[in-house]
Design a protein around this motif. Structure first.
Motif, short mmCIF file in Angstrom:
data_model
loop_
_atom_site.label_atom_id
_atom_site.label_comp_id
_atom_site.label_asym_id
_atom_site.label_seq_id
_atom_site.Cartn_x
_atom_site.Cartn_y
_atom_site.Cartn_z
N GLY A 169 -0.38 6.82 4.86
CA GLY A 169 0.34 8.00 5.34
C GLY A 169 1.85 7.80 5.31
O GLY A 169 2.60 8.72 4.97
N LEU A 170 2.31 6.61 5.65
CA LEU A 170 3.74 6.31 5.59
C LEU A 170 4.25 6.49 4.16
O LEU A 170 5.30 7.12 3.93
N GLY A 171 3.52 5.98 3.21
CA GLY A 171 3.90 6.15 1.81
C GLY A 171 3.89 7.60 1.37
O GLY A 171 4.75 8.03 0.59
N ALA A 172 2.94 8.38 1.87
CA ALA A 172 2.88 9.80 1.52
C ALA A 172 4.13 10.52 2.03
O ALA A 172 4.73 11.33 1.32
N GLY A 173 4.53 10.23 3.25
CA GLY A 173 5.75 10.84 3.80
C GLY A 173 6.97 10.45 3.00
O GLY A 173 7.81 11.29 2.66
N PHE A 174 7.09 9.16 2.67
CA PHE A 174 8.22 8.70 1.88
C PHE A 174 8.21 9.31 0.48
O PHE A 174 9.25 9.61 -0.09
N GLY A 175 7.03 9.48 -0.08
CA GLY A 175 6.92 10.06 -1.42
C GLY A 175 7.40 11.50 -1.47
O GLY A 175 7.99 11.92 -2.46
N PHE A 209 2.96 8.46 10.93
CA PHE A 209 2.16 7.32 10.45
C PHE A 209 2.90 6.00 10.61
O PHE A 209 2.26 4.95 10.69
N GLY A 210 4.22 6.04 10.68
CA GLY A 210 4.98 4.82 10.88
C GLY A 210 4.89 4.28 12.29
O GLY A 210 5.02 3.08 12.51
N LEU A 253 0.79 -1.24 0.00
CA LEU A 253 0.00 0.00 0.00
C LEU A 253 0.82 1.28 0.00
O LEU A 253 0.47 2.23 -0.72
N PRO A 254 1.91 1.37 0.75
CA PRO A 254 2.69 2.61 0.72
C PRO A 254 3.19 2.98 -0.68
O PRO A 254 3.35 4.15 -0.99
N SER A 255 3.41 1.98 -1.52
CA SER A 255 3.90 2.26 -2.87
C SER A 255 2.92 3.13 -3.66
O SER A 255 3.35 3.96 -4.47
N LEU A 256 1.64 2.96 -3.43
CA LEU A 256 0.63 3.77 -4.12
C LEU A 256 0.79 5.25 -3.78
O LEU A 256 0.86 6.09 -4.68
N LEU A 304 8.30 14.01 9.08
CA LEU A 304 7.29 14.10 10.14
C LEU A 304 6.08 13.22 9.82
O LEU A 304 5.59 12.48 10.69
N ILE A 305 5.61 13.28 8.59
CA ILE A 305 4.47 12.45 8.18
C ILE A 305 4.82 10.97 8.27
O ILE A 305 4.06 10.18 8.84
N ALA A 306 5.98 10.59 7.71
CA ALA A 306 6.39 9.19 7.75
C ALA A 306 6.60 8.71 9.18
O ALA A 306 6.19 7.59 9.53
#
Length: 144
Positions: free
Chosen positions: A109-115, A90-91, A55-58, A85-87
């Motif tokens: 949310g983790l994926g959004a932070g990483f993105g 949510f992580g 899911l984070p990949s999306l 902060l986001i990652a």
């Protein structure tokens, strides 16, 4: 964050920049725990539980496309800090909650932070370090 390419950078800066790549790969680190998640969420199908792993990949893809726009608006440094902060937020959520839907949104949310960080991570190395010229090489392909 815009410094001259010829300036010397402390070891902590080098470690921090190289650590970004390690952090960005951590979303797939949970793959080994999927069998345990299948036991923890018997009401969910196997496909739904396995979706938590990918899911984070999306959101990484979506936020990677948006990160340069965000960086232009608020700056590279703030974008990276916001992504971290986001990652981080949510992580850590799965530590406190074991509800499938909470984990689902935490992984998004983790994926959004990483993105937000991902596309900027590579460009940061180019911003702070330059390729050495012939005759000035220290044996490394990049002058650190």
């Amino acid at each position: 964050m815009e410094q001259g390419a010829n300036e010397q950078h402390p070891a902590m800066m080098k470690i921090a920049l190289l650590s970004i790549s390690t952090v960005l790969t951590s979303s797939i680190a949970i793959a080994a725990s999927i069998p345990d998640w299948l036991k923890a969420f018997p009401q969910q199908s196997r496909a739904n539980v396995e979706l938590l792993g990918t899911l984070p990949s999306l959101t990484v893809i979506i936020c990677m496309l948006l990160s340069s726009w965000v960086a232009k608006k608020i700056g590279t440094r703030r974008t990276i800090l916001m992504g971290l902060l986001i990652a981080g937020t949510f992580g850590i959520i799965p530590v406190f909650f074991s509800n499938y839907y909470v984990l689902f949104f935490a992984r998004l949310g983790l994926g959004a932070g990483f993105g937000l960080i991902n596309s900027l991570a590579v460009s940061l190395i180019g911003t702070f370090f330059h390729r050495s010229r012939k005759g000035q090489s220290n044996g490394l392909p990049w002058q650190l």
